[in-house]
Design a protein around this motif. Structure first.
Motif, PDB file in Angstrom:
ATOM      1  N   ASP A   1       0.777  -1.244  -0.065  1.00 45.71           N
ATOM      2  CA  ASP A   1       0.032   0.159   0.066  1.00 45.71           C
ATOM      3  C   ASP A   1       0.930   1.295   0.148  1.00 45.71           C
ATOM      4  O   ASP A   1       0.450   2.361   0.287  1.00 45.71           O
ATOM      5  N   ARG A   2       2.213   1.147  -0.630  1.00 43.77           N
ATOM      6  CA  ARG A   2       2.998   2.441  -0.245  1.00 43.77           C
ATOM      7  C   ARG A   2       4.018   2.229  -1.386  1.00 43.77           C
ATOM      8  O   ARG A   2       4.099   1.388  -2.140  1.00 43.77           O
ATOM      9  N   GLN A   3       4.825   3.337  -1.430  1.00 41.86           N
ATOM     10  CA  GLN A   3       5.858   3.534  -2.588  1.00 41.86           C
ATOM     11  C   GLN A   3       7.162   3.275  -1.700  1.00 41.86           C
ATOM     12  O   GLN A   3       7.415   3.752  -0.498  1.00 41.86           O
ATOM     13  N   VAL A   4       8.099   2.649  -2.314  1.00 36.41           N
ATOM     14  CA  VAL A   4       9.373   2.195  -1.543  1.00 36.41           C
ATOM     15  C   VAL A   4      10.421   2.798  -2.423  1.00 36.41           C
ATOM     16  O   VAL A   4      10.355   2.532  -3.854  1.00 36.41           O
ATOM     17  N   ARG A   5      11.361   3.606  -1.914  1.00 29.64           N
ATOM     18  CA  ARG A   5      12.715   4.100  -2.789  1.00 29.64           C
ATOM     19  C   ARG A   5      13.554   2.891  -2.963  1.00 29.64           C
ATOM     20  O   ARG A   5      13.702   1.956  -2.073  1.00 29.64           O
ATOM     21  N   ALA A   6      14.155   2.949  -3.976  1.00 33.21           N
ATOM     22  CA  ALA A   6      15.274   1.960  -4.676  1.00 33.21           C
ATOM     23  C   ALA A   6      16.515   2.408  -3.823  1.00 33.21           C
ATOM     24  O   ALA A   6      17.651   3.097  -4.317  1.00 33.21           O
ATOM     25  N   LYS A   7      16.678   2.308  -2.700  1.00 37.10           N
ATOM     26  CA  LYS A   7      17.679   2.969  -1.698  1.00 37.10           C
ATOM     27  C   LYS A   7      18.081   2.017  -0.779  1.00 37.10           C
ATOM     28  O   LYS A   7      17.274   1.128  -0.216  1.00 37.10           O
ATOM     29  N   PHE A   8      19.562   1.807  -0.604  1.00 30.97           N
ATOM     30  CA  PHE A   8      20.132   0.861   0.472  1.00 30.97           C
ATOM     31  C   PHE A   8      19.130   0.589   1.738  1.00 30.97           C
ATOM     32  O   PHE A   8      18.770  -0.352   2.016  1.00 30.97           O
ATOM     33  N   PHE A   9      19.052   1.903   2.332  1.00 32.67           N
ATOM     34  CA  PHE A   9      18.335   1.939   3.850  1.00 32.67           C
ATOM     35  C   PHE A   9      17.044   1.300   3.592  1.00 32.67           C
ATOM     36  O   PHE A   9      16.518   0.403   4.266  1.00 32.67           O
ATOM     37  N   ASP A  10      16.185   1.728   2.540  1.00 35.18           N
ATOM     38  CA  ASP A  10      14.775   1.760   2.565  1.00 35.18           C
ATOM     39  C   ASP A  10      14.557   0.301   2.081  1.00 35.18           C
ATOM     40  O   ASP A  10      13.829  -0.410   2.526  1.00 35.18           O
ATOM     41  N   LEU A  11      15.479  -0.413   1.153  1.00 40.04           N
ATOM     42  CA  LEU A  11      15.294  -1.967   0.913  1.00 40.04           C
ATOM     43  C   LEU A  11      15.527  -2.558   2.104  1.00 40.04           C
ATOM     44  O   LEU A  11      14.744  -3.657   2.311  1.00 40.04           O
ATOM     45  N   ALA A  12      16.629  -2.454   2.656  1.00 38.88           N
ATOM     46  CA  ALA A  12      17.069  -3.208   3.943  1.00 38.88           C
ATOM     47  C   ALA A  12      15.969  -3.277   4.986  1.00 38.88           C
ATOM     48  O   ALA A  12      15.640  -4.243   5.363  1.00 38.88           O
ATOM     49  N   LYS A  13      15.326  -2.313   5.147  1.00 45.44           N
ATOM     50  CA  LYS A  13      14.267  -2.064   6.097  1.00 45.44           C
ATOM     51  C   LYS A  13      12.986  -2.892   5.778  1.00 45.44           C
ATOM     52  O   LYS A  13      12.550  -3.596   6.487  1.00 45.44           O
ATOM     53  N   GLU A  14      12.525  -2.743   4.482  1.00 47.51           N
ATOM     54  CA  GLU A  14      11.663  -3.539   3.916  1.00 47.51           C
ATOM     55  C   GLU A  14      11.910  -4.928   3.962  1.00 47.51           C
ATOM     56  O   GLU A  14      11.087  -5.773   4.306  1.00 47.51           O
ATOM     57  N   LEU A  15      13.047  -5.321   3.679  1.00 48.23           N
ATOM     58  CA  LEU A  15      13.441  -6.922   3.602  1.00 48.23           C
ATOM     59  C   LEU A  15      13.423  -7.365   4.974  1.00 48.23           C
ATOM     60  O   LEU A  15      12.940  -8.473   5.284  1.00 48.23           O
ATOM     61  N   GLY A  16      13.644  -6.529   6.007  1.00 49.17           N
ATOM     62  CA  GLY A  16      13.479  -6.905   7.292  1.00 49.17           C
ATOM     63  C   GLY A  16      12.300  -6.942   7.972  1.00 49.17           C
ATOM     64  O   GLY A  16      12.215  -7.761   8.988  1.00 49.17           O
ATOM     65  N   ASP A  17      11.302  -6.617   7.190  1.00 53.82           N
ATOM     66  CA  ASP A  17       9.878  -6.945   7.711  1.00 53.82           C
ATOM     67  C   ASP A  17       9.218  -8.198   7.234  1.00 53.82           C
ATOM     68  O   ASP A  17       8.194  -8.610   7.620  1.00 53.82           O
ATOM     69  N   LEU A  18      10.161  -8.999   6.420  1.00 56.79           N
ATOM     70  CA  LEU A  18       9.550 -10.264   5.810  1.00 56.79           C
ATOM     71  C   LEU A  18       9.706 -11.444   6.822  1.00 56.79           C
ATOM     72  O   LEU A  18       9.081 -12.457   6.433  1.00 56.79           O
TER      73      LEU A  18
END
Length: 441
Positions: A210-227
């Motif tokens: 339901d959101r936009q995610v930036r293709a950035k090192f920190f943002d990607l790591a944070k999203e992956l950490g939620d899986l």
């Protein structure tokens, strides 16, 4: 060929985890089209060799694998890094069916189709939705970009694989979610330069859930950490923004592990290597990272015997290591690679001095590693189980990447399963590995 018999492909994958990801993608496509994998070249209809061309020794291994495939089968398709400069392969084995460079999946598949047409009505349900994996089922490599923008003088990877090309964040996250849904417990995030992720696409947003995610090192790591899986970051250059992800480690979102290829510590050698990122303040940053995240494990690689490396440069590196206390270390003796800018530097270090320096560095590191591991005796650690034996299971702690780091050997009163994550008490340590036990339930 009999229409009812699936064509058989034998596959050899050489080189780094990034090449393994390429192999997995090719195999997934072939299996989707109804091809079967053969365990041996003899009896297969065709052989694919995914080569490594990073060092001359790797090229020799690749040529050996091609030669073996030609001798045992005769129908051989070559792909991978060495395929980017095909002349050497063509000269040694003029009979190979086709040669393609890295990431050229379509060309590989076209070559297979020409030599060995697929059977009709491929059974797409043969392929699980997460694709075919060459790693054990409980961990997977997640490649987030191709190529590299750096121009390190000893490296020809940009010539072989091109400049940085990042995948959109939602594309990476979709693949990661599929893998976790299929039972993967650990995601190993890889690329040539993981912390440069997204710079080529200006860190573009992409829709995820339901959101936009930036293709950035920190943002990607944070999203992956939620899986809900372990997330391990590899091949991370120490750009300033790497500091941001340490907070994700202290929160437990991603593993407290950084694989940073420092390559050297002496300012003169780093300058000759044309290494990216400001490395003169690295020690202070490491201390700050460890203050913020005491459990942090640092893995790195170093090169000894780089052209022009003096005794004082090497002494500087040893002192730096002692202070940095790198947990896990790989060391290479410098090898001139055809096409690398460092070949023109001059002041080559004699082989016997390279060997002496390698021996001295590894002896120093052994002491540092033993000292770091000893601190874990008496603690409880989460361990992911890789192999199960009759009395002892072999696994890895959060500090250990598969195949390159140490292991944890566990005794247990109950049967352990591969892929299970258990809590173990660490009872003793040696130079590289830990030993412990799992309480019975």
């Amino acid at each position: 060929m009999d229409q009812g018999v699936a064509p058989k492909v034998s596959f050899v994958s050489l080189g780094c985890p990034k090449a393994l990801v390429d192999s997995e993608r090719i195999i997934t496509r072939l299996r989707a089209e109804g091809y079967e994998l053969a365990r041996k070249h003899d009896g297969a209809d065709i052989v694919i060799v995914n080569t490594c061309g990073f060092l001359d020794s790797a090229k020799q291994e690749s040529l050996g694998a091609i030669g073996q495939a030609m001798a045992e089968n005769g129908k051989v398709i070559v792909t991978g890094c060495m395929g980017a400069e095909p002349e050497q392969i063509e000269a040694a084995y003029p009979g190979v069916l086709s040669i393609t460079g890295p990431q050229q999946y379509e060309s590989v598949l076209d070559a297979v189709h020409r030599a060995l047409p697929p059977v009709h009505n491929p059974h797409l349900d043969l392929v699980p939705p997460q694709g075919i994996k060459l790693t054990p089922r409980h961990y997977a490599y997640l490649k987030i970009s191709e190529g590299c923008n750096n121009r390190c003088s000893f490296c020809i990877i940009p010539k072989l694989r091109g400049d940085l090309v990042s995948r959109p964040a939602n594309d990476v996250l979709r693949e990661a979610e599929r893998l976790v849904t299929a039972g993967v417990k650990e995601l190993l995030v890889i690329s040539q330069d993981t912390s440069a992720y997204g710079v080529d696409i200006k860190y573009a947003d992409s829709p995820w859930k339901d959101r936009q995610v930036r293709a950035k090192f920190f943002d990607l790591a944070k999203e992956l950490g939620d899986l809900g899986a372990w997330v391990r970051l590899q091949y991370v250059y120490p750009y300033p923004h790497v500091d941001e992800v340490i907070g994700l480690m202290t929160e437990g979102k991603i593993l407290p592990y950084l694989d940073i290829p420092f390559q050297h510590a002496s300012p003169d050698v780093l300058k000759a290597m044309k290494r990216p990122a400001a490395q003169e303040k690295t020690l202070a940053r490491i201390q700050k990272w460890r203050a913020e995240c005491p459990d942090l494990t640092l893995r790195s690689t170093f090169i000894v015997g780089f052209p022009g490396e003096t005794d004082s440069d090497f002494a500087y590196l040893l002192d730096w290591l002692e202070e940095a206390e790198i947990d896990r270390l790989g060391c290479f003796k410098y090898e001139p690679v055809a096409g690398a800018a460092s070949n023109a530097i001059g002041n080559a270090v004699p082989d016997e001095i390279k060997q002496e320096r390698w021996n001295a560095l590894m002896a120093r590191q052994q002491k540092i590693s033993a000292r770091r591991l000893k601190r874990k005796v008496g603690t409880r650690q989460q361990i992911i189980i890789d192999e199960v034996g009759p009395t002892v299971a072999k696994g890895r702690s959060k500090a250990d990447a598969p195949q390159i780091d140490g292991a944890v050997y566990l005794s247990s009163r109950r049967p352990l399963k591969v892929g299970e994550i258990v809590t173990a008490k660490i009872e003793r340590a040696d130079q590289y590995d830990l030993h412990g036990s799992v309480a019975g339930f």
